[in-house]
Design a protein around this motif. Structure first.
Motif, PDB file in Angstrom:
ATOM      1  N   GLY A   1      36.776  10.396  -8.996  1.00 17.11           N
ATOM      2  CA  GLY A   1      36.672   9.802  -7.605  1.00 17.11           C
ATOM      3  C   GLY A   1      37.852   9.517  -6.979  1.00 17.11           C
ATOM      4  O   GLY A   1      37.521   8.187  -5.357  1.00 17.11           O
ATOM      5  N   GLN A   2      38.610   9.943  -6.600  1.00 18.33           N
ATOM      6  CA  GLN A   2      39.849   9.803  -5.869  1.00 18.33           C
ATOM      7  C   GLN A   2      39.683  10.417  -4.558  1.00 18.33           C
ATOM      8  O   GLN A   2      38.835  11.261  -3.883  1.00 18.33           O
ATOM      9  CB  GLN A   2      41.208  11.420  -5.827  1.00 18.33           C
ATOM     10  N   GLY A   3      39.937   9.068  -3.451  1.00 15.49           N
ATOM     11  CA  GLY A   3      39.454   8.993  -2.341  1.00 15.49           C
ATOM     12  C   GLY A   3      37.475   8.772  -1.457  1.00 15.49           C
ATOM     13  O   GLY A   3      37.619   8.727  -0.540  1.00 15.49           O
ATOM     14  N   ASN A   4      37.572   8.553  -2.802  1.00 16.78           N
ATOM     15  CA  ASN A   4      36.296   7.996  -2.659  1.00 16.78           C
ATOM     16  C   ASN A   4      36.082   6.602  -2.637  1.00 16.78           C
ATOM     17  O   ASN A   4      36.026   5.451  -3.381  1.00 16.78           O
ATOM     18  CB  ASN A   4      34.953   8.263  -3.869  1.00 16.78           C
ATOM     19  N   LEU A   5      35.251   5.389  -1.710  1.00 19.61           N
ATOM     20  CA  LEU A   5      35.560   4.588  -1.716  1.00 19.61           C
ATOM     21  C   LEU A   5      34.631   3.363  -2.923  1.00 19.61           C
ATOM     22  O   LEU A   5      34.604   2.704  -2.799  1.00 19.61           O
ATOM     23  CB  LEU A   5      34.686   3.946  -0.304  1.00 19.61           C
ATOM     24  N   GLN A   6      33.610   4.207  -2.992  1.00 26.25           N
ATOM     25  CA  GLN A   6      32.584   3.156  -4.211  1.00 26.25           C
ATOM     26  C   GLN A   6      33.045   3.428  -5.463  1.00 26.25           C
ATOM     27  O   GLN A   6      33.369   2.339  -6.140  1.00 26.25           O
ATOM     28  CB  GLN A   6      31.178   4.121  -3.794  1.00 26.25           C
ATOM     29  N   ALA A   7      34.156   5.038  -6.233  1.00 25.27           N
ATOM     30  CA  ALA A   7      34.484   5.438  -6.867  1.00 25.27           C
ATOM     31  C   ALA A   7      35.700   3.763  -7.183  1.00 25.27           C
ATOM     32  O   ALA A   7      36.405   3.278  -7.534  1.00 25.27           O
ATOM     33  CB  ALA A   7      35.378   6.669  -7.061  1.00 25.27           C
ATOM     34  N   ILE A   8      36.927   4.114  -5.664  1.00 24.54           N
ATOM     35  CA  ILE A   8      38.000   2.694  -5.625  1.00 24.54           C
ATOM     36  C   ILE A   8      37.558   1.119  -5.727  1.00 24.54           C
ATOM     37  O   ILE A   8      38.061   0.666  -6.059  1.00 24.54           O
ATOM     38  CB  ILE A   8      38.322   3.230  -4.462  1.00 24.54           C
ATOM     39  N   ALA A   9      36.632   0.864  -5.377  1.00 22.17           N
ATOM     40  CA  ALA A   9      35.745  -0.287  -5.567  1.00 22.17           C
ATOM     41  C   ALA A   9      35.479  -0.678  -6.512  1.00 22.17           C
ATOM     42  O   ALA A   9      35.463  -1.692  -7.496  1.00 22.17           O
ATOM     43  CB  ALA A   9      34.618  -0.299  -4.555  1.00 22.17           C
TER      44      ALA A   9
END
Length: 56
Positions: free
Chosen positions: A45-53
């Motif tokens: 999920g690197q760089g994926n805002l949904q994954a980061i959240a």
């Protein structure tokens, strides 16, 4: 092999894999399963805002 590891193998940035891992992180009560899903999510999920959240 766990489902988390299977989703990780689908590929970096795959939106359905990320959504599946986020669901596991948010809903499972099993700490080991949540840990594996979180680890896999960090990898794909690197760089994926949904994954980061979902990890915050």
């Amino acid at each position: 092999m766990s489902q988390s590891n299977s989703l990780e193998k689908i590929g970096v940035g795959h939106p359905q894999a990320i959504a599946g891992l986020l669901q596991v992180v948010e809903t499972t009560e099993d700490e080991e399963t949540r840990r594996e899903a979180t680890y896999s999510l960090q990898k794909i999920g690197q760089g994926n805002l949904q994954a980061i959240a979902g990890l915050v």
